[in-house]
Motif scaffolding. Structure first.
Motif, PDB file in Angstrom:
ATOM      1  N   UNK A 137       0.793 -16.841 -11.817  1.00 47.77           N
ATOM      2  CA  UNK A 137       1.793 -16.323 -12.750  1.00 47.77           C
ATOM      3  C   UNK A 137       1.171 -15.565 -13.914  1.00 47.77           C
ATOM      4  N   UNK A 138      -0.078 -15.870 -14.254  1.00 45.04           N
ATOM      5  CA  UNK A 138      -0.729 -15.226 -15.392  1.00 45.04           C
ATOM      6  C   UNK A 138      -1.710 -14.129 -14.991  1.00 45.04           C
ATOM      7  N   UNK A 139      -1.641 -13.714 -13.745  1.00 44.20           N
ATOM      8  CA  UNK A 139      -2.544 -12.666 -13.249  1.00 44.20           C
ATOM      9  C   UNK A 139      -1.814 -11.334 -13.121  1.00 44.20           C
ATOM     10  N   UNK A 140      -2.596 -10.265 -13.065  1.00 47.30           N
ATOM     11  CA  UNK A 140      -2.046  -8.934 -12.815  1.00 47.30           C
ATOM     12  C   UNK A 140      -2.047  -8.641 -11.321  1.00 47.30           C
ATOM     13  N   UNK A 141      -1.024  -7.926 -10.881  1.00 48.51           N
ATOM     14  CA  UNK A 141      -0.982  -7.410  -9.513  1.00 48.51           C
ATOM     15  C   UNK A 141      -1.913  -6.203  -9.465  1.00 48.51           C
ATOM     16  N   UNK A 142      -2.941  -6.280  -8.657  1.00 46.32           N
ATOM     17  CA  UNK A 142      -3.923  -5.196  -8.625  1.00 46.32           C
ATOM     18  C   UNK A 142      -3.491  -4.110  -7.637  1.00 46.32           C
ATOM     19  N   UNK A 143      -3.399  -2.898  -8.130  1.00 48.19           N
ATOM     20  CA  UNK A 143      -2.998  -1.744  -7.321  1.00 48.19           C
ATOM     21  C   UNK A 143      -4.241  -0.958  -6.930  1.00 48.19           C
ATOM     22  N   UNK A 144      -4.614  -1.055  -5.669  1.00 51.12           N
ATOM     23  CA  UNK A 144      -5.776  -0.322  -5.195  1.00 51.12           C
ATOM     24  C   UNK A 144      -5.483   1.173  -5.099  1.00 51.12           C
ATOM     25  N   UNK A 145      -6.515   1.979  -5.249  1.00 46.06           N
ATOM     26  CA  UNK A 145      -6.344   3.431  -5.137  1.00 46.06           C
ATOM     27  C   UNK A 145      -6.048   3.865  -3.707  1.00 46.06           C
ATOM     28  N   UNK A 146      -6.155   2.938  -2.753  1.00 44.62           N
ATOM     29  CA  UNK A 146      -5.863   3.258  -1.357  1.00 44.62           C
ATOM     30  C   UNK A 146      -4.355   3.390  -1.105  1.00 44.62           C
ATOM     31  N   UNK A 147      -3.530   2.969  -2.069  1.00 46.24           N
ATOM     32  CA  UNK A 147      -2.084   3.067  -1.862  1.00 46.24           C
ATOM     33  C   UNK A 147      -1.405   3.839  -2.980  1.00 46.24           C
ATOM     34  N   UNK A 148      -0.407   4.630  -2.608  1.00 48.95           N
ATOM     35  CA  UNK A 148       0.471   5.290  -3.560  1.00 48.95           C
ATOM     36  C   UNK A 148       1.884   4.730  -3.461  1.00 48.95           C
ATOM     37  N   UNK A 149       2.072   3.736  -2.584  1.00 49.65           N
ATOM     38  CA  UNK A 149       3.419   3.227  -2.314  1.00 49.65           C
ATOM     39  C   UNK A 149       3.431   1.699  -2.385  1.00 49.65           C
ATOM     40  N   UNK A 150       3.130   1.183  -3.567  1.00 51.52           N
ATOM     41  CA  UNK A 150       3.098  -0.263  -3.759  1.00 51.52           C
ATOM     42  C   UNK A 150       4.512  -0.763  -4.069  1.00 51.52           C
ATOM     43  N   UNK A 151       4.946  -1.754  -3.303  1.00 59.96           N
ATOM     44  CA  UNK A 151       6.332  -2.208  -3.360  1.00 59.96           C
ATOM     45  C   UNK A 151       6.398  -3.695  -3.710  1.00 59.96           C
ATOM     46  N   UNK A 152       7.514  -4.118  -4.260  1.00 62.70           N
ATOM     47  CA  UNK A 152       7.786  -5.496  -4.670  1.00 62.70           C
ATOM     48  C   UNK A 152       8.730  -6.130  -3.644  1.00 62.70           C
ATOM     49  N   UNK A 153       8.660  -7.458  -3.491  1.00 62.15           N
ATOM     50  CA  UNK A 153       9.574  -8.189  -2.613  1.00 62.15           C
ATOM     51  C   UNK A 153       9.681  -9.636  -3.111  1.00 62.15           C
ATOM     52  N   UNK A 154      10.750  -9.967  -3.815  1.00 65.49           N
ATOM     53  CA  UNK A 154      10.943 -11.336  -4.281  1.00 65.49           C
ATOM     54  C   UNK A 154      11.316 -12.221  -3.092  1.00 65.49           C
ATOM     55  N   UNK A 155      10.709 -13.424  -3.016  1.00 66.77           N
ATOM     56  CA  UNK A 155      10.948 -14.298  -1.868  1.00 66.77           C
ATOM     57  C   UNK A 155      10.908 -15.769  -2.281  1.00 66.77           C
ATOM     58  N   UNK A 156      11.882 -16.530  -1.797  1.00 61.81           N
ATOM     59  CA  UNK A 156      11.792 -17.979  -1.878  1.00 61.81           C
ATOM     60  C   UNK A 156      10.638 -18.418  -0.989  1.00 61.81           C
ATOM     61  N   UNK A 157       9.764 -19.246  -1.535  1.00 62.11           N
ATOM     62  CA  UNK A 157       8.542 -19.637  -0.837  1.00 62.11           C
ATOM     63  C   UNK A 157       8.502 -21.152  -0.677  1.00 62.11           C
ATOM     64  N   UNK A 158       8.196 -21.588   0.537  1.00 58.29           N
ATOM     65  CA  UNK A 158       8.227 -22.998   0.906  1.00 58.29           C
ATOM     66  C   UNK A 158       6.806 -23.525   1.044  1.00 58.29           C
ATOM     67  N   UNK A 159       6.568 -24.724   0.524  1.00 60.15           N
ATOM     68  CA  UNK A 159       5.285 -25.413   0.689  1.00 60.15           C
ATOM     69  C   UNK A 159       5.502 -26.606   1.611  1.00 60.15           C
ATOM     70  N   UNK A 160       4.721 -26.678   2.672  1.00 69.11           N
ATOM     71  CA  UNK A 160       4.844 -27.751   3.648  1.00 69.11           C
ATOM     72  C   UNK A 160       4.177 -29.021   3.109  1.00 69.11           C
ATOM     73  N   UNK A 161       4.809 -30.190   3.382  1.00 68.32           N
ATOM     74  CA  UNK A 161       4.317 -31.448   2.820  1.00 68.32           C
ATOM     75  C   UNK A 161       3.738 -32.421   3.821  1.00 68.32           C
ATOM     76  N   UNK A 162       3.968 -32.186   5.122  1.00 68.08           N
ATOM     77  CA  UNK A 162       3.363 -33.056   6.134  1.00 68.08           C
ATOM     78  C   UNK A 162       3.251 -32.284   7.442  1.00 68.08           C
ATOM     79  N   UNK A 163       2.369 -32.753   8.313  1.00 67.59           N
ATOM     80  CA  UNK A 163       2.134 -32.045   9.564  1.00 67.59           C
ATOM     81  C   UNK A 163       3.444 -31.863  10.316  1.00 67.59           C
TER      82      UNK A 163
END
Length: 309
Positions: A137-163
């Motif tokens: 949360x406290x880091x910058x999104x690094x934009x490499x010079x290899x791309x001119x089309x950097x896009x955002x995508x908000x997503x609900x993210x799940x963390x697994x708790x058992x096998x």
């Protein structure tokens, strides 16, 4: 309970597991657990709680439940003995810095599939990211010079708790350790230049996940959460997880019949419409842009875009 991966601003790594209090102050999970065991009049610690976030989450739900019990006890009794840190005093890293698997789901909202000029999928579209892409949360999104089309995508993210192997849909939510917010930042020009998406999806230090992991008891139904993305204060994406094509129980059932999921694994569940690539005149991310993601019951995360090279 909200769990974070943190260190003090003036300290070097490693990161530690923290617990977020109601006022967003942070306490160290290991210290809370130690005080709890001492309060229980045990002569020595039964188990030393791992301080490393990746190791912690790979222990899975049993350990999380122990911490929840310890935190509940300390909160009712001696939490004043635990050192508190204000939010401004700490750096928040990726909630799980080195998960064994990051599985992503593409085109999981009808409107997003349509804006990408894609067919509505019959089965979940799966692809992978790797830990090199993760930031906090406290880091910058690094934009490499290899791309001119950097896009955002908000997503609900799940963390697994058992096998999880060959899980039944009706049991799937029992395998979840918690939920967080993810930004599936995508270099569209790299993603689209070959049939495989990988090169545009896992660029170094491009994928924020955070700010914390919220346990399921605080989230409730993950299929009824508002989800929003702002860029420089402008609403770009606004939807609700009830619009999933494949809901979370189905995804866990589907994936676990192909791939055994382990504690600490991450599933990014797909993004709604409103991405830059789908606009008539695309507004891709540029150096200095501020991307703010919000999901109800979880919170918000804000990252600046930084030109990397």
């Amino acid at each position: 309970m909200k769990l974070v991966s943190y260190r003090l601003i003036n300290e070097e790594p490693p990161l530690r597991v923290g617990i977020v209090l109601e006022n967003d102050d942070i306490v160290d999970a290991q210290q809370v657990y130690e005080i709890y065991q001492q309060m229980e009049s045990q002569s020595k610690l039964e188990t030393l709680l791992p301080s490393d976030p990746t190791t912690f989450f790979k222990q899975g739900l049993p350990l999380i439940e122990k911490v929840k019990e310890a935190y509940g006890y300390a909160k009712d009794n001696r939490l004043e003995k635990v050192k508190r840190y204000e939010r401004r005093e700490v750096y928040l890293g990726p909630v799980i810095p080195a998960p064994s698997k990051i599985i992503c789901v593409g085109r999981n909202y009808v409107e997003h599939a349509q804006e990408m000029k894609s067919e509505i999928p019959e089965y979940p579209v799966l692809f992978a990211k790797f830990a090199n892409s993760l930031i906090g949360a406290d880091d910058a999104i690094e934009k490499t010079s290899f791309t001119d089309k950097l896009d955002y995508e908000v997503e609900l993210t799940v963390v697994i708790g058992k096998e999880a192997a060959k899980v039944k849909r009706e049991d799937a939510l029992d395998y979840i350790a918690g939920y967080t917010i993810g930004n599936d930042v995508s270099a569209r020009d790299l993603q689209k230049r070959t049939p495989q998406w990988l090169q545009g999806k896992t660029v170094d230090r491009s994928t924020p996940i955070g700010p914390w992991i919220v346990t399921p008891d605080e989230v409730g139904d993950p299929g009824k959460l508002d989800i929003t993305c702002y860029v420089n204060g402008e609403v770009r994406q606004s939807s609700n997880t009830e619009k999933f094509i494949f809901d979370i129980p189905y995804l866990i059932e589907f994936i676990s019949h192909l791939i055994t999921l382990n504690p600490g694994d991450i599933i990014m569940t797909g993004t709604p419409d409103g991405v830059a690539f789908g606009m008539e005149t695309p507004k891709f991310l540029q150096d200095g842009d501020i991307v703010r993601l919000e999901i109800s019951k979880i919170g918000h995360m804000e990252n600046r875009v930084k030109q990397a090279d």
